[in-house]
Design a protein around this motif. Structure first.
Motif, PDB file in Angstrom:
ATOM      1  N   TYR A   1       0.826  -1.196   0.000  1.00 19.81           N
ATOM      2  CA  TYR A   1       0.000   0.000   0.000  1.00 19.81           C
ATOM      3  C   TYR A   1       0.865   1.253   0.000  1.00 19.81           C
ATOM      4  O   TYR A   1       1.819   1.371   0.768  1.00 19.81           O
TER       5      TYR A   1
ATOM      6  N   PRO B   1      -8.725   7.508   3.583  1.00 16.63           N
ATOM      7  CA  PRO B   1      -7.567   6.791   4.132  1.00 16.63           C
ATOM      8  C   PRO B   1      -7.246   7.273   5.549  1.00 16.63           C
ATOM      9  O   PRO B   1      -7.379   8.460   5.861  1.00 16.63           O
TER      10      PRO B   1
ATOM     11  N   TYR C   1      -8.008  -2.407   8.226  1.00 17.74           N
ATOM     12  CA  TYR C   1      -6.730  -2.478   7.530  1.00 17.74           C
ATOM     13  C   TYR C   1      -6.820  -3.499   6.411  1.00 17.74           C
ATOM     14  O   TYR C   1      -7.306  -4.617   6.602  1.00 17.74           O
TER      15      TYR C   1
ATOM     16  N   ALA D   1       0.760   4.994   0.890  1.00 14.41           N
ATOM     17  CA  ALA D   1      -0.020   5.983   1.628  1.00 14.41           C
ATOM     18  C   ALA D   1      -0.110   7.284   0.833  1.00 14.41           C
ATOM     19  O   ALA D   1       0.817   7.634   0.094  1.00 14.41           O
TER      20      ALA D   1
ATOM     21  N   PRO E   1      -4.314   7.845   8.524  1.00 14.37           N
ATOM     22  CA  PRO E   1      -2.881   8.140   8.478  1.00 14.37           C
ATOM     23  C   PRO E   1      -2.012   6.892   8.611  1.00 14.37           C
ATOM     24  O   PRO E   1      -0.893   6.856   8.129  1.00 14.37           O
TER      25      PRO E   1
ATOM     26  N   ASP F   1      -2.409   3.710   7.403  1.00 11.12           N
ATOM     27  CA  ASP F   1      -2.593   2.647   6.403  1.00 11.12           C
ATOM     28  C   ASP F   1      -3.932   1.923   6.459  1.00 11.12           C
ATOM     29  O   ASP F   1      -4.098   0.899   5.801  1.00 11.12           O
TER      30      ASP F   1
ATOM     31  N   ALA G   1      -7.460   0.396  -1.320  1.00  8.93           N
ATOM     32  CA  ALA G   1      -6.004   0.571  -1.312  1.00  8.93           C
ATOM     33  C   ALA G   1      -5.467   0.815  -2.717  1.00  8.93           C
ATOM     34  O   ALA G   1      -4.565   1.639  -2.921  1.00  8.93           O
TER      35      ALA G   1
END
Length: 239
Positions: A104, A144, A173, A106, A146, A148, A213
């Motif tokens: 992923y 999203p 997650y 960010a 912070p 993940d 993601a």
């Protein structure tokens, strides 16, 4: 005859008066110092409560209020963050859905903290309830975290001339995985005849998180493409 612009769930649920109502909510939240990204704080605001009462039908309110609150919260944050609407072309959507699961990435600092990803009509489907027809995915409200994780609200069952649609609220997650538990690829169609038609399926919340993601890097691309000329609710097309 030209085809009318494709509506979004925001258009359908809130209409042209949304800007005025959401502006009042923003003022009220700011006056009380509440963080709008905090759902527990958001739902305590008097303007939010007032609007929610208008949205939830009196009959069956117990079953509907959580879904309406989730939609209102995601829609408000989408609006407050600049109403970024990222719309995938059919070829781009196929590539996103078919690509291998990867680490992923960010979102970079300075990007909107909420956006809506709209996929091509009737390309992605999901069985929302046992023994019920599969429903097409319109898109995802994506926020999203912070660290993940994600807050997602998936919108299914948007049909021309029909005001209602289904929502699926997922947060958590995303797990990095190569296939489903049964060994089939992620997003492989489970709709009868889906493979022959070139369709995809969402099976469970894990696949919604996976799609979220994969969508996050598309936001940076959309912001770069739109530049300073971006207009709220104006789709940024990624082909």
């Amino acid at each position: 005859m030209a085809r009318p612009p494709r509506p979004t769930p925001f258009d359908i649920a809130f209409g042209p008066a949304a800007g005025e109502r959401f502006a009042r909510m923003r003022e009220s939240l700011a006056a009380t110092g509440r963080d709008p990204h905090d759902l527990d704080a958001f739902v305590l605001d008097r303007e939010v409560v007032s609007y929610l009462r208008e949205l939830v039908p009196e009959e069956g309110a117990t079953g509907a209020i959580e879904q309406h609150l989730a939609l209102l919260h995601h829609a408000y944050l989408y609006w407050a963050e600049g109403a970024w609407l990222v719309r995938l072309g059919r070829d781009r959507a196929r590539r996103v859905l078919a690509e291998p699961s990867a680490a992923y990435a960010a979102p970079a600092a300075g990007l909107p903290r909420a956006f809506y990803l709209q996929v091509p009509e009737r390309l992605v489907w999901a069985p929302l309830a046992e023994n019920e027809p599969h429903q097409p995915l319109d898109g995802l409200f994506i926020r999203p975290w912070p660290a993940d994780g994600f807050f997602l609200l998936a919108i299914f069952g948007v049909h021309p001339g029909q005001e209602g649609f289904a929502v699926v609220d997922v947060d958590g997650y995303r797990e990095l995985r190569a296939a489903r538990d049964d060994g089939t690829p992620l997003f492989q169609p489970v709709l009868p005849g889906g493979a022959e038609a070139g369709l995809f399926s969402i099976v469970g919340g894990d696949e919604l998180l996976e799609l979220g993601a994969r969508a996050v890097p598309l936001l940076a691309e959309a912001v770069s493409c739109a530049g300073p000329a971006h207009q709220p609710h104006q789709p940024v097309e990624l082909s």
